[in-house]
Each structure stands twice: as structure tokens, then as C-alpha cells.
Write a protein that holds these residues in place. Structure first.
Motif, PDB file in Angstrom:
ATOM      1  N   LYS A  54      31.231 -10.605 -23.391  1.00  0.00           N
ATOM      2  CA  LYS A  54      32.479  -9.926 -23.754  1.00  0.00           C
ATOM      3  C   LYS A  54      32.604  -8.570 -23.062  1.00  0.00           C
ATOM      4  N   CYS A  55      31.605  -8.246 -22.231  1.00  0.00           N
ATOM      5  CA  CYS A  55      31.514  -6.911 -21.645  1.00  0.00           C
ATOM      6  C   CYS A  55      31.595  -6.929 -20.128  1.00  0.00           C
ATOM      7  N   ASP A  56      31.938  -5.754 -19.599  1.00  0.00           N
ATOM      8  CA  ASP A  56      31.793  -5.480 -18.176  1.00  0.00           C
ATOM      9  C   ASP A  56      30.624  -4.518 -18.048  1.00  0.00           C
ATOM     10  N   LEU A  57      29.814  -4.694 -17.030  1.00  0.00           N
ATOM     11  CA  LEU A  57      28.732  -3.762 -16.748  1.00  0.00           C
ATOM     12  C   LEU A  57      29.304  -2.655 -15.878  1.00  0.00           C
ATOM     13  N   VAL A  58      29.194  -1.413 -16.330  1.00  0.00           N
ATOM     14  CA  VAL A  58      29.777  -0.286 -15.596  1.00  0.00           C
ATOM     15  C   VAL A  58      28.829   0.900 -15.587  1.00  0.00           C
ATOM     16  N   ARG A  59      28.939   1.699 -14.531  1.00  0.00           N
ATOM     17  CA  ARG A  59      28.188   2.950 -14.433  1.00  0.00           C
ATOM     18  C   ARG A  59      28.685   3.882 -15.536  1.00  0.00           C
ATOM     19  N   ALA A  60      27.831   4.732 -16.046  1.00  0.00           N
ATOM     20  CA  ALA A  60      28.202   5.616 -17.157  1.00  0.00           C
ATOM     21  C   ALA A  60      29.466   6.420 -16.842  1.00  0.00           C
ATOM     22  N   ASN A  61      29.579   6.966 -15.635  1.00  0.00           N
ATOM     23  CA  ASN A  61      30.778   7.737 -15.284  1.00  0.00           C
ATOM     24  C   ASN A  61      32.016   6.853 -15.266  1.00  0.00           C
ATOM     25  N   CYS A  62      31.885   5.652 -14.749  1.00  0.00           N
ATOM     26  CA  CYS A  62      33.018   4.717 -14.739  1.00  0.00           C
ATOM     27  C   CYS A  62      33.418   4.368 -16.170  1.00  0.00           C
ATOM     28  N   HIS A  63      32.422   4.229 -17.047  1.00  0.00           N
ATOM     29  CA  HIS A  63      32.708   3.915 -18.448  1.00  0.00           C
ATOM     30  C   HIS A  63      33.549   5.021 -19.070  1.00  0.00           C
ATOM     31  N   ARG A  64      33.195   6.280 -18.795  1.00  0.00           N
ATOM     32  CA  ARG A  64      33.967   7.402 -19.329  1.00  0.00           C
ATOM     33  C   ARG A  64      35.392   7.379 -18.791  1.00  0.00           C
ATOM     34  N   GLU A  65      35.544   7.052 -17.519  1.00  0.00           N
ATOM     35  CA  GLU A  65      36.875   6.980 -16.922  1.00  0.00           C
ATOM     36  C   GLU A  65      37.698   5.862 -17.565  1.00  0.00           C
ATOM     37  N   ILE A  66      37.094   4.715 -17.792  1.00  0.00           N
ATOM     38  CA  ILE A  66      37.787   3.593 -18.437  1.00  0.00           C
ATOM     39  C   ILE A  66      38.253   3.994 -19.826  1.00  0.00           C
ATOM     40  N   GLU A  67      37.351   4.595 -20.598  1.00  0.00           N
ATOM     41  CA  GLU A  67      37.705   4.994 -21.968  1.00  0.00           C
ATOM     42  C   GLU A  67      38.811   6.044 -21.958  1.00  0.00           C
ATOM     43  N   ASP A  68      38.771   6.964 -20.989  1.00  0.00           N
ATOM     44  CA  ASP A  68      39.827   7.978 -20.886  1.00  0.00           C
ATOM     45  C   ASP A  68      41.166   7.324 -20.535  1.00  0.00           C
ATOM     46  N   GLU A  69      41.153   6.369 -19.619  1.00  0.00           N
ATOM     47  CA  GLU A  69      42.381   5.660 -19.262  1.00  0.00           C
ATOM     48  C   GLU A  69      42.957   4.922 -20.469  1.00  0.00           C
ATOM     49  N   LEU A  70      42.094   4.283 -21.250  1.00  0.00           N
ATOM     50  CA  LEU A  70      42.556   3.577 -22.443  1.00  0.00           C
ATOM     51  C   LEU A  70      43.130   4.557 -23.468  1.00  0.00           C
ATOM     52  N   TRP A  71      42.468   5.696 -23.639  1.00  0.00           N
ATOM     53  CA  TRP A  71      42.932   6.698 -24.593  1.00  0.00           C
ATOM     54  C   TRP A  71      44.304   7.245 -24.163  1.00  0.00           C
ATOM     55  N   ARG A  72      44.435   7.565 -22.877  1.00  0.00           N
ATOM     56  CA  ARG A  72      45.714   8.092 -22.368  1.00  0.00           C
ATOM     57  C   ARG A  72      46.837   7.073 -22.540  1.00  0.00           C
ATOM     58  N   ALA A  73      46.539   5.802 -22.269  1.00  0.00           N
ATOM     59  CA  ALA A  73      47.552   4.758 -22.434  1.00  0.00           C
ATOM     60  C   ALA A  73      47.969   4.650 -23.897  1.00  0.00           C
ATOM     61  N   ALA A  74      47.016   4.756 -24.808  1.00  0.00           N
ATOM     62  CA  ALA A  74      47.334   4.691 -26.240  1.00  0.00           C
ATOM     63  C   ALA A  74      48.182   5.886 -26.656  1.00  0.00           C
ATOM     64  N   MET A  75      47.890   7.070 -26.118  1.00  0.00           N
ATOM     65  CA  MET A  75      48.661   8.264 -26.450  1.00  0.00           C
ATOM     66  C   MET A  75      50.086   8.155 -25.904  1.00  0.00           C
ATOM     67  N   GLU A  76      50.225   7.637 -24.693  1.00  0.00           N
ATOM     68  CA  GLU A  76      51.558   7.454 -24.104  1.00  0.00           C
ATOM     69  C   GLU A  76      52.363   6.445 -24.910  1.00  0.00           C
ATOM     70  N   LYS A  77      51.719   5.368 -25.343  1.00  0.00           N
ATOM     71  CA  LYS A  77      52.397   4.366 -26.152  1.00  0.00           C
ATOM     72  C   LYS A  77      52.837   4.962 -27.490  1.00  0.00           C
ATOM     73  N   ALA A  78      51.958   5.732 -28.110  1.00  0.00           N
ATOM     74  CA  ALA A  78      52.294   6.347 -29.390  1.00  0.00           C
ATOM     75  C   ALA A  78      53.451   7.335 -29.228  1.00  0.00           C
ATOM     76  N   ALA A  79      53.440   8.083 -28.135  1.00  0.00           N
ATOM     77  CA  ALA A  79      54.512   9.048 -27.883  1.00  0.00           C
ATOM     78  C   ALA A  79      55.842   8.317 -27.650  1.00  0.00           C
ATOM     79  N   ALA A  80      55.794   7.213 -26.924  1.00  0.00           N
ATOM     80  CA  ALA A  80      57.011   6.447 -26.664  1.00  0.00           C
ATOM     81  C   ALA A  80      57.571   5.856 -27.956  1.00  0.00           C
ATOM     82  N   GLU A  81      56.696   5.474 -28.865  1.00  0.00           N
ATOM     83  CA  GLU A  81      57.146   4.899 -30.139  1.00  0.00           C
ATOM     84  C   GLU A  81      57.746   5.953 -31.060  1.00  0.00           C
ATOM     85  N   GLN A  82      57.445   7.222 -30.823  1.00  0.00           N
ATOM     86  CA  GLN A  82      57.977   8.314 -31.629  1.00  0.00           C
ATOM     87  C   GLN A  82      59.432   8.604 -31.286  1.00  0.00           C
ATOM     88  N   VAL A  83      59.846   8.204 -30.109  1.00  0.00           N
ATOM     89  CA  VAL A  83      61.210   8.515 -29.628  1.00  0.00           C
ATOM     90  C   VAL A  83      62.218   7.584 -30.254  1.00  0.00           C
TER      91      VAL A  83
END
Length: 83
Positions: A54-83
């Protein structure tokens, strides 16, 4: 063995020099049954392998980047739903 099962290198950047720098990223958090950490590797091998698929094997730095991208996408979605 799990690192080898998932290709032995970061699926994002190809890094393969230090196994300690590689991490397991669950593609679908809702399907995650447990973390693939040393504490949970005492489970039956079949269960550990199943969880690893169920996983992808990723370098620790890449993992942080992936999690940041997911977090930003969730924040953008939440902001769009507020409008």
C-alpha cells in the motif's frame, strides 16, 4: 527485505545510497492498518508485506515534500469550500 520488495530506491527521485534515508509512504491513508516501523515488524510477515504494498518507498526529503503537497492541496480545497 521490504525495501527490496518496493524496488530498493526512492520511487520519486531514484535515491538508493542509504537505506536509512528511505521511508514508506502510504498512498491512501484511509487504508493504512499500521505504520511500517520497527515496532510493527514483529507482526506476521504476510501482514507486513500486505501493508508494504500500500506504500511507495521514498527518500525522507521526498516524503516531506509529498506530505507538504498533500497538506497544501487540502488547505486549498478547504479554502475553496469556504467561498
Amino acid at each position: 527485505m521490504l525495501v527490496g520488495l518496493l524496488g530498493g530506491r526512492c520511487s520519486r527521485c531514484g535515491y538508493d545510497r542509504c537505506v536509512a534515508a528511505l521511508e514508506f509512504h502510504h498512498r491512501e491513508p484511509a487504508e493504512k492498518r499500521f505504520n511500517l516501523s520497527a515496532d510493527n515488524l514483529l507482526r506476521r510477515w504476510e501482514l507486513v508485506q500486505e501493508e508494504a504494498t500500500k506504500c511507495d518507498l521514498v527518500r525522507a526529503n521526498c516524503h516531506r515534500e509529498i506530505e507538504d503537497e498533500l497538506w497544501r492541496a487540502a488547505m486549498e480545497k478547504a479554502a475553496a469550500e469556504q467561498v
